[in-house]
Design a protein around this motif. Structure first.
Motif, mmCIF file in Angstrom:
data_model
loop_
_atom_site.group_PDB
_atom_site.id
_atom_site.type_symbol
_atom_site.label_atom_id
_atom_site.label_comp_id
_atom_site.label_asym_id
_atom_site.label_seq_id
_atom_site.Cartn_x
_atom_site.Cartn_y
_atom_site.Cartn_z
ATOM 1 N N ILE A 1 -16.637 -4.655 -23.762
ATOM 2 C CA ILE A 1 -16.730 -4.146 -25.134
ATOM 3 C C ILE A 1 -16.735 -2.623 -25.131
ATOM 4 O O ILE A 1 -16.117 -1.975 -25.988
ATOM 5 C CB ILE A 1 -18.001 -4.703 -25.816
ATOM 6 C CG1 ILE A 1 -17.840 -6.206 -26.066
ATOM 7 C CG2 ILE A 1 -18.274 -3.978 -27.136
ATOM 8 C CD1 ILE A 1 -19.115 -6.888 -26.534
ATOM 9 N N ARG A 2 -17.417 -2.040 -24.142
ATOM 10 C CA ARG A 2 -17.455 -0.578 -24.050
ATOM 11 C C ARG A 2 -16.061 -0.013 -23.786
ATOM 12 O O ARG A 2 -15.710 1.058 -24.279
ATOM 13 C CB ARG A 2 -18.415 -0.153 -22.928
ATOM 14 C CG ARG A 2 -18.685 1.341 -22.875
ATOM 15 C CD ARG A 2 -19.799 1.650 -21.907
ATOM 16 N NE ARG A 2 -19.366 1.500 -20.538
ATOM 17 C CZ ARG A 2 -18.828 2.471 -19.795
ATOM 18 N NH1 ARG A 2 -18.643 3.673 -20.332
ATOM 19 N NH2 ARG A 2 -18.481 2.263 -18.550
ATOM 20 N N TRP A 3 -15.260 -0.725 -22.990
ATOM 21 C CA TRP A 3 -13.917 -0.248 -22.690
ATOM 22 C C TRP A 3 -12.956 -0.434 -23.855
ATOM 23 O O TRP A 3 -12.167 0.441 -24.167
ATOM 24 C CB TRP A 3 -13.351 -0.998 -21.472
ATOM 25 C CG TRP A 3 -14.072 -0.741 -20.204
ATOM 26 C CD1 TRP A 3 -14.919 0.295 -19.930
ATOM 27 C CD2 TRP A 3 -14.046 -1.544 -19.020
ATOM 28 N NE1 TRP A 3 -15.418 0.189 -18.660
ATOM 29 C CE2 TRP A 3 -14.901 -0.930 -18.073
ATOM 30 C CE3 TRP A 3 -13.385 -2.720 -18.659
ATOM 31 C CZ2 TRP A 3 -15.098 -1.463 -16.797
ATOM 32 C CZ3 TRP A 3 -13.582 -3.241 -17.391
ATOM 33 C CH2 TRP A 3 -14.430 -2.621 -16.476
ATOM 34 N N TYR A 4 -13.022 -1.613 -24.493
ATOM 35 C CA TYR A 4 -11.991 -1.985 -25.462
ATOM 36 C C TYR A 4 -12.490 -2.083 -26.907
ATOM 37 O O TYR A 4 -11.696 -2.290 -27.815
ATOM 38 C CB TYR A 4 -11.365 -3.330 -25.075
ATOM 39 C CG TYR A 4 -10.805 -3.362 -23.687
ATOM 40 C CD1 TYR A 4 -9.706 -2.576 -23.346
ATOM 41 C CD2 TYR A 4 -11.368 -4.155 -22.696
ATOM 42 C CE1 TYR A 4 -9.179 -2.595 -22.059
ATOM 43 C CE2 TYR A 4 -10.843 -4.184 -21.405
ATOM 44 C CZ TYR A 4 -9.755 -3.412 -21.092
ATOM 45 O OH TYR A 4 -9.238 -3.435 -19.828
ATOM 46 N N GLY A 5 -13.810 -1.974 -27.114
ATOM 47 C CA GLY A 5 -14.360 -2.216 -28.445
ATOM 48 C C GLY A 5 -14.020 -1.157 -29.470
ATOM 49 O O GLY A 5 -13.908 -1.438 -30.657
ATOM 50 N N LYS A 6 -13.868 0.078 -29.015
ATOM 51 C CA LYS A 6 -13.566 1.200 -29.905
ATOM 52 C C LYS A 6 -14.573 1.276 -31.051
ATOM 53 O O LYS A 6 -15.769 1.202 -30.850
ATOM 54 C CB LYS A 6 -12.133 1.095 -30.414
ATOM 55 C CG LYS A 6 -11.083 1.159 -29.296
ATOM 56 C CD LYS A 6 -9.662 1.091 -29.829
ATOM 57 C CE LYS A 6 -8.667 1.148 -28.682
ATOM 58 N NZ LYS A 6 -7.273 1.053 -29.149
ATOM 59 N N THR A 7 -14.106 1.376 -32.284
ATOM 60 C CA THR A 7 -15.019 1.619 -33.405
ATOM 61 C C THR A 7 -15.875 0.400 -33.722
ATOM 62 O O THR A 7 -16.922 0.532 -34.335
ATOM 63 C CB THR A 7 -14.223 2.005 -34.665
ATOM 64 O OG1 THR A 7 -13.280 0.972 -34.979
ATOM 65 C CG2 THR A 7 -13.475 3.309 -34.436
#
Length: 299
Positions: free
Chosen positions: A78-84
């Motif tokens: 989530i930190r890599w791909y979660g964005k906003t």
């Protein structure tokens, strides 16, 4: 000492020492990465593992380890791909973990009281199988945090620089998350899932008040962790108070004491630096007058 006459206290003290060592050992990397609350989030997710352990009639420690590792990996993804939307996804993961723990415990025929010893720690419930699991998991944590300390430190300080030097940044980030998850499950019998994050972060913050290098911060943080876990365990036995909250309060007390001690030392260093600058001593002038939490450089 009469406290050692009881088998459950022998197990509790052994578990406390292991937790006191590995919690700050992992926490120092989380503090450097500015992820101090990661342990708290993993603790929420681990509740589902405890509930599943009750439901499937298996070891809650091992089940919580599996679920918390999965949760830690999801947190990194989530930190890599979660964005906003990453913060919303993390919130759902944390609260879902808590709800899952309560739900699975209820389905297993128990009540939320069954979760209490895992949420806040319990001395009398540390079994021989728990000690075995804690020992094996703690050994894994120490191998990672000590064996890969240079690589983990580099990634924690500057991911871009670490990537340029050829380090597998994402793999090391995942390994840090998994190690933090294992640490949370190791500590839940002593400190509790809801309080373990404090033991991972506060000893490191306390050590940083006095130390000026990564190695010194690591050593002092571990010393503080072992001292407060043993002190809290012994105090809880004689005073009949909850071990988790006692350990955390002792940890905060250590932070306050070291902060008070660090202030005059910082002033003394500043005066010594000013005197060295006035005298033109280049060796003394190289010593920084002030420091911050992120200045623990050098392994």
């Amino acid at each position: 000492m009469d406290i050692l006459d009881y088998a459950f206290m022998q197990r509790a003290l052994l578990a406390a020492v292991l937790v006191g060592v590995i919690a700050p050992a992992v926490g120092i990397y989380l503090v450097q990465r500015r992820q101090a609350l990661m342990g708290d989030g993993i603790g929420h997710v681990a509740m589902t593992g405890v509930g599943l352990g009750f439901l499937l009639n298996t070891s809650p420690v091992w089940m919580a380890t599996a679920v918390s590792v999965l949760g830690a990996v999801l947190m990194e993804l989530i930190r890599w791909y979660g964005k906003t939307r990453g913060d919303i996804a993390l919130a759902m993961l944390f609260y879902g973990g808590m709800a899952g723990g309560v739900m699975f415990t209820s389905l297993a025929g128990g009540s939320t009281a069954n979760l209490t010893s895992y949420l806040f720690g319990s001395l009398s419930t540390v079994s021989e199988s728990d000690v075995t699991a804690i020992f094996l998991l703690a050994a894994f944590v120490l191998v990672v945090t000590l064996g890969l300390r240079r690589q983990l430190f580099a990634v924690s300080q500057d991911e871009e620089f670490a990537r340029v030097t050829g380090l597998p940044v994402r793999a090391l980030n995942l390994l840090t998350a998994v190690t933090a998850a294992v640490t949370v499950t190791v500590a839940m019998r002593v400190v509790g899932l809801l309080l373990v994050s404090a033991l991972m972060v506060v000893p490191v913050a306390a050590a940083q008040q006095l130390t000026r290098s990564f190695a010194a911060t690591f050593a002092v943080a571990v010393a503080i962790g072992v001292s407060v876990t043993i002190g809290g365990t012994v105090t809880s036995f004689y005073q009949d108070v909850p071990p988790g909250s006692t350990i955390v309060l002792l940890t905060i007390g250590a932070f306050i004491a070291l902060t008070a001690l660090a202030a005059p030392l910082a002033r003394r260093r500043a005066r010594a630096l000013a005197a060295a600058q006035a005298a033109g001593d280049p060796a003394e002038c190289a010593i920084p007058a002030t420091r911050g939490p992120e200045s623990t450089v050098g392994v």
